[in-house]
Design a protein around this motif. Structure first.
Motif, PDB file in Angstrom:
ATOM      1  N   ASP A 224     -34.119 -31.510 -68.141  1.00  0.00           N
ATOM      2  CA  ASP A 224     -34.605 -32.264 -66.974  1.00  0.00           C
ATOM      3  C   ASP A 224     -34.937 -31.283 -65.862  1.00  0.00           C
ATOM      4  O   ASP A 224     -34.434 -30.149 -65.840  1.00  0.00           O
ATOM      5  CB  ASP A 224     -33.540 -33.260 -66.508  1.00  0.00           C
ATOM      6  CG  ASP A 224     -34.124 -34.344 -65.596  1.00  0.00           C
ATOM      7  OD1 ASP A 224     -35.362 -34.413 -65.471  1.00  0.00           O
ATOM      8  OD2 ASP A 224     -33.336 -35.118 -65.015  1.00  0.00           O
ATOM      9  N   TYR A 225     -35.786 -31.719 -64.926  1.00  0.00           N
ATOM     10  CA  TYR A 225     -36.137 -30.847 -63.814  1.00  0.00           C
ATOM     11  C   TYR A 225     -36.665 -31.678 -62.647  1.00  0.00           C
ATOM     12  O   TYR A 225     -37.128 -32.802 -62.822  1.00  0.00           O
ATOM     13  CB  TYR A 225     -37.204 -29.832 -64.226  1.00  0.00           C
ATOM     14  CG  TYR A 225     -38.570 -30.438 -64.435  1.00  0.00           C
ATOM     15  CD1 TYR A 225     -39.540 -30.378 -63.445  1.00  0.00           C
ATOM     16  CD2 TYR A 225     -38.897 -31.078 -65.620  1.00  0.00           C
ATOM     17  CE1 TYR A 225     -40.802 -30.937 -63.618  1.00  0.00           C
ATOM     18  CE2 TYR A 225     -40.152 -31.644 -65.817  1.00  0.00           C
ATOM     19  CZ  TYR A 225     -41.094 -31.573 -64.808  1.00  0.00           C
ATOM     20  OH  TYR A 225     -42.324 -32.132 -64.994  1.00  0.00           O
ATOM     21  N   LYS A 226     -36.566 -31.094 -61.434  1.00  0.00           N
ATOM     22  CA  LYS A 226     -37.175 -31.655 -60.235  1.00  0.00           C
ATOM     23  C   LYS A 226     -38.096 -30.588 -59.660  1.00  0.00           C
ATOM     24  O   LYS A 226     -37.633 -29.503 -59.291  1.00  0.00           O
ATOM     25  CB  LYS A 226     -36.106 -32.043 -59.204  1.00  0.00           C
ATOM     26  CG  LYS A 226     -35.203 -33.182 -59.642  1.00  0.00           C
ATOM     27  CD  LYS A 226     -34.163 -33.486 -58.566  1.00  0.00           C
ATOM     28  CE  LYS A 226     -33.227 -34.610 -59.001  1.00  0.00           C
ATOM     29  NZ  LYS A 226     -32.183 -34.881 -57.971  1.00  0.00           N
ATOM     30  N   PRO A 227     -39.402 -30.858 -59.586  1.00  0.00           N
ATOM     31  CA  PRO A 227     -40.330 -29.848 -59.064  1.00  0.00           C
ATOM     32  C   PRO A 227     -40.277 -29.764 -57.545  1.00  0.00           C
ATOM     33  O   PRO A 227     -39.782 -30.665 -56.868  1.00  0.00           O
ATOM     34  CB  PRO A 227     -41.693 -30.363 -59.536  1.00  0.00           C
ATOM     35  CG  PRO A 227     -41.514 -31.859 -59.570  1.00  0.00           C
ATOM     36  CD  PRO A 227     -40.094 -32.098 -59.995  1.00  0.00           C
ATOM     37  N   LEU A 228     -40.793 -28.686 -57.030  1.00  0.00           N
ATOM     38  CA  LEU A 228     -40.996 -28.576 -55.590  1.00  0.00           C
ATOM     39  C   LEU A 228     -42.216 -29.409 -55.197  1.00  0.00           C
ATOM     40  O   LEU A 228     -43.093 -29.666 -56.028  1.00  0.00           O
ATOM     41  CB  LEU A 228     -41.224 -27.112 -55.208  1.00  0.00           C
ATOM     42  CG  LEU A 228     -40.031 -26.170 -55.402  1.00  0.00           C
ATOM     43  CD1 LEU A 228     -40.488 -24.720 -55.287  1.00  0.00           C
ATOM     44  CD2 LEU A 228     -38.936 -26.460 -54.374  1.00  0.00           C
TER      45      LEU A 228
END
Length: 281
Positions: A224-228
């Protein structure tokens, strides 16, 4: 004639890329969702992984109908065909009790050391992770002592990585014929990072003690990831050139392992005893 030819090409194109998307949830026998279940198609690059709530989505070309394998730590893997999943994408996995060999550590005080890369050299490269393919695994093989307890695992995220947050799944395997074999874990190890550079995963809570293993393989998956804001996502782990083929890679859980030249900038902090030290009075 030109219009007919274009229509034929369009028809071929549609058929080549036609696919079915299957959605569902993976649960255990107690009706609880199973997070980070690996889902892969035999002899293909098709795969996915369930999210933290057990939900998954898998797109399968209509031309393929290979077995799809659902595998999760602590559970018996289950195989289904595409047609079965189209009817019902929800999966229930049975608990699996792995009979692990008992590990007895003597009363002697264990020594400690760092195995792997202690620093990042000036010249490095990276095999980038793809945010759209959470099934990709990358890692190294480590030589360990006859009696070894894992204390921590560290790796170096390339400074050019760009993200607000990443969530990684750590996998540990035995080694068979110089490639990863069966998992050595009884529970998921998940790590979240918000910075680049050196990252350290504390392994002491998992009581990872191994007896009479010469090697283990340790890999990472981006789950999982959260982008800028307004910035393209970038994430990679630093590696350096070496004569050994120690860069492990596979596309998904049912795929074949590949070994490439080089070594990732990673290390294991361990406590250990050698056989002769364990037998000393």
């Amino acid at each position: 004639m030109y219009k007919l030819f274009s229509l034929v090409l369009l028809f071929i194109s549609v058929n080549v890329y036609a696919q079915t998307t299957i959605k569902g949830i993976v649960k255990n026998q107690d009706n609880e969702p199973i997070p980070y279940c690996s889902i892969g198609m035999k002899n293909a690059t098709i795969g996915t992984i369930s999210d933290e709530n057990g939900n998954y989505k898998l797109s399968i070309p209509d031309s393929l109908n290979n077995e799809i394998v659902f595998s999760a730590i602590g559970h018996t893997e289950k195989k289904q065909y595409k047609n079965e999943l189209i009817k019902n994408g929800n999966i229930v996995l049975e608990y699996h009790s792995t009979a692990l060999k008992a590990v007895v550590i003597s009363h002697k005080k264990m020594k400690e050391k760092l195995i792997g890369q202690k620093s990042r050299p000036m010249l490095t490269f990276s095999k980038m992770f793809n945010q759209n393919v959470p099934t990709i695994e990358q890692g190294n093989i480590f030589d360990i002592e006859p009696k070894t307890r894992l204390k921590s695992y560290s790796f170096y995220v390339i400074p050019s990585s760009k993200y607000q947050q990443i969530t990684l799944k750590l996998n540990i395997y035995g080694v068979e014929n110089s490639i990863p074999g069966n998992t050595l874990l009884s529970q998921n190890i998940v790590y979240t990072a918000t910075t680049t550079g050196w990252q350290k995963i504390d392994l002491s809570p998992y009581n990872l003690v191994f007896n009479d293993l010469k090697q283990i393989a340790v890999t990472l998956q981006l789950v999982d990831y959260k982008p800028l804001d307004n910035v393209d996502f970038v994430f990679g782990v630093s590696a350096k050139k070496s004569l050994s083929k120690n860069l492990l890679f596979r596309y998904q859980s049912q795929g074949k392992w590949e070994k490439n030249d080089g070594v990732f900038i990673t290390n294991l902090e361990v406590a250990y005893l050698r056989h002769n030290e364990d037998n000393e009075q």
